[in-house]
Design a protein around this motif. Sequence first.
Motif, PDB file in Angstrom:
ATOM      1  N   LYS A  51      53.014  26.736  -6.438  1.00  0.00           N
ATOM      2  CA  LYS A  51      52.656  25.388  -5.999  1.00  0.00           C
ATOM      3  C   LYS A  51      51.168  25.128  -6.111  1.00  0.00           C
ATOM      4  O   LYS A  51      50.739  23.970  -6.202  1.00  0.00           O
ATOM      5  CB  LYS A  51      53.118  25.152  -4.560  1.00  0.00           C
ATOM      6  CG  LYS A  51      52.462  26.037  -3.511  1.00  0.00           C
ATOM      7  CD  LYS A  51      53.060  25.766  -2.143  1.00  0.00           C
ATOM      8  CE  LYS A  51      52.440  26.667  -1.082  1.00  0.00           C
ATOM      9  NZ  LYS A  51      50.982  26.449  -0.922  1.00  0.00           N
ATOM     10  N   ASP A  52      50.361  26.184  -6.142  1.00  0.00           N
ATOM     11  CA  ASP A  52      48.909  26.021  -6.281  1.00  0.00           C
ATOM     12  C   ASP A  52      48.463  26.023  -7.743  1.00  0.00           C
ATOM     13  O   ASP A  52      47.308  25.747  -8.039  1.00  0.00           O
ATOM     14  CB  ASP A  52      48.174  27.131  -5.523  1.00  0.00           C
ATOM     15  CG  ASP A  52      48.436  27.072  -4.028  1.00  0.00           C
ATOM     16  OD1 ASP A  52      48.516  25.952  -3.488  1.00  0.00           O
ATOM     17  OD2 ASP A  52      48.604  28.139  -3.411  1.00  0.00           O
ATOM     18  N   ARG A  53      49.388  26.362  -8.645  1.00  0.00           N
ATOM     19  CA  ARG A  53      49.081  26.380 -10.081  1.00  0.00           C
ATOM     20  C   ARG A  53      50.209  25.656 -10.817  1.00  0.00           C
ATOM     21  O   ARG A  53      51.123  26.277 -11.340  1.00  0.00           O
ATOM     22  CB  ARG A  53      48.937  27.812 -10.588  1.00  0.00           C
ATOM     23  CG  ARG A  53      47.845  28.621  -9.905  1.00  0.00           C
ATOM     24  CD  ARG A  53      47.925  30.088 -10.298  1.00  0.00           C
ATOM     25  NE  ARG A  53      47.688  30.282 -11.724  1.00  0.00           N
ATOM     26  CZ  ARG A  53      47.884  31.444 -12.364  1.00  0.00           C
ATOM     27  NH1 ARG A  53      48.358  32.480 -11.692  1.00  0.00           N
ATOM     28  NH2 ARG A  53      47.638  31.546 -13.654  1.00  0.00           N
TER      29      ARG A  53
END
Length: 311
Positions: free
Chosen positions: A138-140
């Motif tokens: 979710k962060d990439r």
Amino acid sequence: MADDARTAAEARATDWIIRQRDPAFADWDGFTDWLAEDPDHADLYDALASLDRDLDALPPEHAPSVVIRPETPRRPSRRAWFGGAVAAALVAVVALPQLGLFGDPNRIETAAGEHRSITLADGSKIEINGASVLELDKDRPRFARLESGEAMFHVIHREDDPFVVEAGASRIVDLGTAFNVVRRDRRTSVAVSEGVVLYNPQRDKVRVTAGQAIEAGDADAKPPRVHPIDIANVGGWRTGLLVYNDAPLSIVAEDLRRTAGIEVAVAPDAAGQSFRGALIIDKDRARTVADLAALSGTIAERRGDGWVLTR
């Protein structure tokens, strides 16, 4: 309906719901036949489908990094099924773990024979074959990791933000691309149908263009060699076509299990056989296995729920 039969029917209804989430699902004849087998099947399916939708309507804890686009099935009219709180609780206990509704939304696991298609927030699309595990971050949002199995990537290219796929020790960077990745036995295969990918840019720096493929092991000391392929066969599993050029029978058996849920074992006396040709995944599994045996010079023996290839 007896308890054992109801449990089996609930599991089968759950399987239909999962499969119908895939936009490529086309087995409506099989689904209709299953509904016609028992009047209770429609009730079970309707109840679980309603529960699935109700849970999907709950607000997520985090913004999803992936959008699953299911087709809306055409089904019989709804009929009431829940007879009280006990029945509702029973269905929830049986259905929810199988549907994976409370699992990690960024970890996608498919069963053998199950195909799933997901669309990412940037418009990129990933088609996942059966018996595969794919992880997103979710962060990439421009990243995916194929732990095992097979997936076809259709990437929206961004010059300043390339899409990265990791598979074991391999790192694949898109340069405007559609490509298929297979991960098995500490080896990674990449086949490109559109554009270009860069394989291990910080070490090997191998460019793979449309109509080319590579295969590499995690422990390989040298960069993989690029070889030509037929673009039309890249990701052929999506349409039920598997094409090989002197592949070990064990690889073909693994692909059949992943793509179609067909269990094929290779006896020791046939382990050295290689296979060259095309297999069409037929609705009649026995026919597909018979084709494999005929083309590979082996004999297919039915054993339990699967087959064994012998000489």
